[in-house]
Write a protein that holds these residues in place. Structure first.
Motif, mmCIF file in Angstrom:
data_model
loop_
_atom_site.group_PDB
_atom_site.id
_atom_site.type_symbol
_atom_site.label_atom_id
_atom_site.label_comp_id
_atom_site.label_asym_id
_atom_site.label_seq_id
_atom_site.Cartn_x
_atom_site.Cartn_y
_atom_site.Cartn_z
ATOM 1 N N THR A 10 -9.437 5.903 -0.693
ATOM 2 C CA THR A 10 -8.851 4.817 -1.476
ATOM 3 C C THR A 10 -7.340 4.834 -1.318
ATOM 4 O O THR A 10 -6.709 5.893 -1.453
ATOM 5 N N ALA A 11 -6.759 3.677 -1.029
ATOM 6 C CA ALA A 11 -5.302 3.535 -0.960
ATOM 7 C C ALA A 11 -4.900 2.371 -1.851
ATOM 8 O O ALA A 11 -5.264 1.235 -1.589
ATOM 9 N N THR A 12 -4.176 2.667 -2.936
ATOM 10 C CA THR A 12 -3.809 1.636 -3.914
ATOM 11 C C THR A 12 -2.337 1.266 -3.867
ATOM 12 O O THR A 12 -1.944 0.223 -4.399
ATOM 13 N N SER A 13 -1.507 2.097 -3.253
ATOM 14 C CA SER A 13 -0.093 1.749 -3.103
ATOM 15 C C SER A 13 0.444 2.474 -1.881
ATOM 16 O O SER A 13 -0.125 3.474 -1.434
ATOM 17 N N GLY A 14 1.535 1.956 -1.337
ATOM 18 C CA GLY A 14 2.018 2.511 -0.088
ATOM 19 C C GLY A 14 1.074 2.144 1.045
ATOM 20 O O GLY A 14 0.192 1.314 0.886
ATOM 21 N N ALA A 15 1.254 2.754 2.198
ATOM 22 C CA ALA A 15 0.427 2.429 3.364
ATOM 23 C C ALA A 15 -0.019 3.709 4.047
ATOM 24 O O ALA A 15 0.656 4.735 3.971
ATOM 25 N N THR A 32 -6.316 -1.342 -1.029
ATOM 26 C CA THR A 32 -5.637 -2.439 -1.721
ATOM 27 C C THR A 32 -4.180 -2.549 -1.281
ATOM 28 O O THR A 32 -3.498 -3.499 -1.634
ATOM 29 N N SER A 33 -3.688 -1.549 -0.528
ATOM 30 C CA SER A 33 -2.330 -1.604 0.018
ATOM 31 C C SER A 33 -2.407 -1.963 1.494
ATOM 32 O O SER A 33 -2.520 -3.128 1.845
ATOM 33 N N ASP A 34 -2.428 -0.960 2.385
ATOM 34 C CA ASP A 34 -2.525 -1.267 3.817
ATOM 35 C C ASP A 34 -2.963 -0.025 4.584
ATOM 36 O O ASP A 34 -2.730 1.109 4.164
#
Length: 226
Positions: A10-15, A32-34
């Motif tokens: 899971t990635a919610t902020s940053g990349a 949700t980020s990149d």
């Protein structure tokens, strides 16, 4: 180096910049980020379903690999394959999303693919003439040619008159037969000939891309490349 995640990624902020390395995911994939520069993303959860969610929009991935002993990979976002998708084992469930294979990409299927997939083929030769055409998937109609090409000689065509520009093989007569009747599906994998016009009434037609949407044939256990 390669990244192996035995559970959810899971990635919610940053990349996440994969740096050209592979990623192995044993659970759900939620971005949700990149996520950039992944060479291949492999879903290898031993059993149960895994999901793919990519909030930035259509997820463009060079190589997607499904390698599950059982269960499905469920797409929850639109996906474009830029090189190869491999269903090594298990099920790839398109799940009502759009899974696109642009010109020159391939699907290797040794498992199961459920739902519609989209294949695109670019006809780049800019001159009138006959071309061999075939649909790599089931459920594609003759009239799918109407959008980007000029068709004629059948009720489903752009122009009903004239010689039919789409013809099928008559093996008994060792010849080609005009398809001049009602709209129907291409027999997936069978060859047809189609006369392409470079231009019509001063408007260029070629080059053009034929995009087809349908289901992977039940017996397509090898490779689809268009």
């Amino acid at each position: 180096s390669d990244l192996s995640v035995p559970a959810d990624l899971t990635a919610t902020s940053g990349a996440i910049d994969a740096g050209g390395n592979d990623i192995y995911v044993g659970g759900d994939f939620t971005i949700t980020s990149d996520l950039t520069n992944a060479a291949a993303v492999s879903f290898n959860g031993a059993s149960g379903n895994q999901t793919v969610s990519y909030a930035p929009g259509t997820w463009s991935v060079p190589t997607l690999d499904v390698d599950k002993a059982s269960g499905s990979l469920l797409l929850c976002t639109n996906v474009t394959i830029t090189t190869t998708a491999c269903v090594t084992s298990g099920t790839l469930n398109v799940n009502g999303q759009t899974l696109t294979f642009p010109h020159g990409t391939s699907l290797y299927n040794a498992g199961t693919v459920t739902g519609n997939v989209v294949f695109e083929h670019l006809y780049s030769l800019v001159q009138d003439g006959w071309r061999m055409v075939a649909s790599p998937v089931d459920g594609v109609t003759y009239s799918s040619l109407n959008t980007n090409f000029h068709t004629q000689g059948a009720p489903w065509a752009n122009f009903t008159g004239g010689t039919a520009t789409l013809q099928e093989a008559d093996f008994a007569a060792q010849d080609w037969t005009e398809i001049a009747g009602a709209d129907a599906n291409f027999a997936a994998g069978d060859g047809y000939i189609y006369y392409m016009y470079q231009a019509l009434l001063g408007s260029a037609i070629l080059p053009a891309t034929w995009s087809v949407t349908g289901t992977v044939r039940a017996d397509a256990s090898k490779a689809l490349s268009w």
